[in-house]
Design a protein around this motif. Structure first.
Motif, PDB file in Angstrom:
ATOM      1  N   LEU A  30      50.626  16.644 -10.321  1.00 37.92           N
ATOM      2  CA  LEU A  30      49.319  16.877  -9.704  1.00 37.92           C
ATOM      3  C   LEU A  30      48.920  15.711  -8.796  1.00 37.92           C
ATOM      4  O   LEU A  30      48.412  15.907  -7.699  1.00 37.92           O
ATOM      5  N   PHE A  31      49.185  14.492  -9.253  1.00 36.79           N
ATOM      6  CA  PHE A  31      48.778  13.301  -8.500  1.00 36.79           C
ATOM      7  C   PHE A  31      49.906  12.699  -7.667  1.00 36.79           C
ATOM      8  O   PHE A  31      49.674  11.767  -6.910  1.00 36.79           O
ATOM      9  N   ASN A  32      51.106  13.193  -7.841  1.00 39.08           N
ATOM     10  CA  ASN A  32      52.282  12.665  -7.146  1.00 39.08           C
ATOM     11  C   ASN A  32      52.430  11.154  -7.356  1.00 39.08           C
ATOM     12  O   ASN A  32      52.631  10.393  -6.414  1.00 39.08           O
ATOM     13  N   ARG A  33      52.303  10.766  -8.618  1.00 44.40           N
ATOM     14  CA  ARG A  33      52.479   9.363  -8.992  1.00 44.40           C
ATOM     15  C   ARG A  33      52.743   9.286 -10.493  1.00 44.40           C
ATOM     16  O   ARG A  33      52.527  10.243 -11.220  1.00 44.40           O
ATOM     17  N   PRO A  34      53.187   8.157 -10.978  1.00 38.18           N
ATOM     18  CA  PRO A  34      53.459   8.025 -12.406  1.00 38.18           C
ATOM     19  C   PRO A  34      52.196   8.197 -13.249  1.00 38.18           C
ATOM     20  O   PRO A  34      51.079   7.904 -12.810  1.00 38.18           O
ATOM     21  N   THR A  69      50.668  18.231 -19.678  1.00 40.91           N
ATOM     22  CA  THR A  69      51.753  17.335 -20.054  1.00 40.91           C
ATOM     23  C   THR A  69      51.745  16.145 -19.091  1.00 40.91           C
ATOM     24  O   THR A  69      51.196  16.237 -17.985  1.00 40.91           O
ATOM     25  N   PRO A  70      52.369  15.036 -19.484  1.00 40.79           N
ATOM     26  CA  PRO A  70      52.499  13.919 -18.548  1.00 40.79           C
ATOM     27  C   PRO A  70      53.174  14.338 -17.242  1.00 40.79           C
ATOM     28  O   PRO A  70      52.787  13.879 -16.166  1.00 40.79           O
ATOM     29  N   THR A  71      54.154  15.227 -17.326  1.00 43.89           N
ATOM     30  CA  THR A  71      54.836  15.711 -16.120  1.00 43.89           C
ATOM     31  C   THR A  71      53.871  16.455 -15.212  1.00 43.89           C
ATOM     32  O   THR A  71      53.862  16.251 -13.993  1.00 43.89           O
ATOM     33  N   GLN A  72      53.017  17.305 -15.790  1.00 41.93           N
ATOM     34  CA  GLN A  72      52.048  18.053 -14.978  1.00 41.93           C
ATOM     35  C   GLN A  72      51.059  17.114 -14.293  1.00 41.93           C
ATOM     36  O   GLN A  72      50.741  17.301 -13.118  1.00 41.93           O
ATOM     37  N   VAL A  73      50.572  16.120 -15.017  1.00 42.61           N
ATOM     38  CA  VAL A  73      49.639  15.163 -14.408  1.00 42.61           C
ATOM     39  C   VAL A  73      50.348  14.393 -13.301  1.00 42.61           C
ATOM     40  O   VAL A  73      49.807  14.214 -12.205  1.00 42.61           O
ATOM     41  N   GLY A  74      51.565  13.948 -13.566  1.00 45.19           N
ATOM     42  CA  GLY A  74      52.328  13.228 -12.541  1.00 45.19           C
ATOM     43  C   GLY A  74      52.534  14.051 -11.289  1.00 45.19           C
ATOM     44  O   GLY A  74      52.398  13.543 -10.173  1.00 45.19           O
ATOM     45  N   SER A 112      41.573  18.054 -10.459  1.00 47.80           N
ATOM     46  CA  SER A 112      41.850  18.156  -9.026  1.00 47.80           C
ATOM     47  C   SER A 112      40.826  17.413  -8.165  1.00 47.80           C
ATOM     48  O   SER A 112      41.159  16.976  -7.065  1.00 47.80           O
ATOM     49  N   THR A 113      39.613  17.234  -8.654  1.00 53.78           N
ATOM     50  CA  THR A 113      38.616  16.503  -7.862  1.00 53.78           C
ATOM     51  C   THR A 113      39.020  15.051  -7.631  1.00 53.78           C
ATOM     52  O   THR A 113      38.520  14.398  -6.721  1.00 53.78           O
ATOM     53  N   TYR A 138      41.943  10.277  -4.972  1.00 53.47           N
ATOM     54  CA  TYR A 138      41.653   8.904  -5.376  1.00 53.47           C
ATOM     55  C   TYR A 138      42.930   8.075  -5.267  1.00 53.47           C
ATOM     56  O   TYR A 138      44.003   8.535  -5.635  1.00 53.47           O
ATOM     57  N   PRO A 139      42.823   6.835  -4.804  1.00 52.42           N
ATOM     58  CA  PRO A 139      44.010   5.998  -4.668  1.00 52.42           C
ATOM     59  C   PRO A 139      44.432   5.375  -5.991  1.00 52.42           C
ATOM     60  O   PRO A 139      43.731   5.472  -6.992  1.00 52.42           O
ATOM     61  N   GLY A 140      45.557   4.717  -5.941  1.00 53.68           N
ATOM     62  CA  GLY A 140      46.127   4.038  -7.094  1.00 53.68           C
ATOM     63  C   GLY A 140      47.587   4.423  -7.201  1.00 53.68           C
ATOM     64  O   GLY A 140      47.974   5.534  -6.838  1.00 53.68           O
ATOM     65  N   GLN A 141      48.376   3.511  -7.700  1.00 53.37           N
ATOM     66  CA  GLN A 141      49.802   3.776  -7.808  1.00 53.37           C
ATOM     67  C   GLN A 141      50.156   4.520  -9.091  1.00 53.37           C
ATOM     68  O   GLN A 141      51.221   5.110  -9.197  1.00 53.37           O
ATOM     69  N   VAL A 142      49.261   4.503 -10.062  1.00 52.53           N
ATOM     70  CA  VAL A 142      49.466   5.145 -11.361  1.00 52.53           C
ATOM     71  C   VAL A 142      48.151   5.825 -11.750  1.00 52.53           C
ATOM     72  O   VAL A 142      47.076   5.350 -11.394  1.00 52.53           O
ATOM     73  N   VAL A 143      48.246   6.928 -12.504  1.00 46.90           N
ATOM     74  CA  VAL A 143      47.040   7.605 -12.996  1.00 46.90           C
ATOM     75  C   VAL A 143      47.057   7.618 -14.517  1.00 46.90           C
ATOM     76  O   VAL A 143      48.094   7.808 -15.145  1.00 46.90           O
TER      77      VAL A 143
END
Length: 189
Positions: free
Chosen positions: A122-126, A115-120, A93-94, A98-103
């Motif tokens: 959390l960051f609202n990005r792919p 999971t990839p879905t949870q990370v996506g 969460s920290t 941070y910017p970027g179109q993908v994490v």
């Protein structure tokens, strides 16, 4: 930083300015995106997590925001390359602002696996990743790498790019990398 953060911050400022000079030069010659890495908030890096928040994160954000304004496609990489020595991240969460179109990051967070879905979400990005850089991709056979890629693709979300969770070891067999790429092109079937 642990002993005297105020004295160390001058070195961080100099490093940040060098990175700014480098990224601006890259942009001038046509680079239109970066795979930008951050680290320092690992669970065992500092005795006080506020050291990262107060002395590293502001410089990360300044550089990354400049890059993001100038380039249309950037990847935020939350690096845990030194997981064995420093531990992983208790939380991601920290890094949400941070910017970027993908994490891109490891799915091992805290005491559980995300999971990839949870990370996506959390960051609202792919999310880019799903493959352990030291797992079958690096140490297995071609068939093992294919199976790991298929498993990662099956676990991926709608907004998912197959990749390693960090830098793959230099001696990773090329045949394994090509196998994973081939599976990505085949898709989820």
């Amino acid at each position: 930083l642990e002993e005297d953060p105020e004295a160390a911050v001058r070195g961080i400022e100099i490093a940040a300015e060098c990175l700014r000079t480098f990224t601006k030069a890259c942009i001038r010659i046509g680079v239109d995106g970066f795979y930008h890495s951050t680290q320092g908030a690992e669970s065992g890096r500092f005795t006080d997590p506020e050291i990262f928040t107060q002395y590293i994160k502001p410089y990360d954000l300044a550089i990354m925001n400049e890059i993001n304004e100038a380039c249309p496609f950037n990847i935020l990489h939350i690096c845990d390359y030194h997981r064995a020595e420093l531990g992983g991240y208790d939380s991601l969460s920290t890094f949400r602002e941070y910017p970027g179109q993908v994490v891109n990051c490891s799915l091992e967070v805290g005491t559980t696996a995300m999971t990839p879905t949870q990370v996506g979400h959390l960051f609202n990005r792919p999310f880019l990743g799903g493959m352990d850089r030291k797992g079958p991709l690096a140490t297995g056979t071609e068939a093992d790498a294919r199976a790991a890629a298929r498993a990662a693709l099956a676990a991926g979300s709608e907004r998912f790019l197959l990749g390693a969770d960090c830098t793959v070891p230099g001696d990773t067999p090329w045949v394994n990398l090509r196998a994973a790429i081939d599976e990505a092109h085949r898709g989820r079937g």
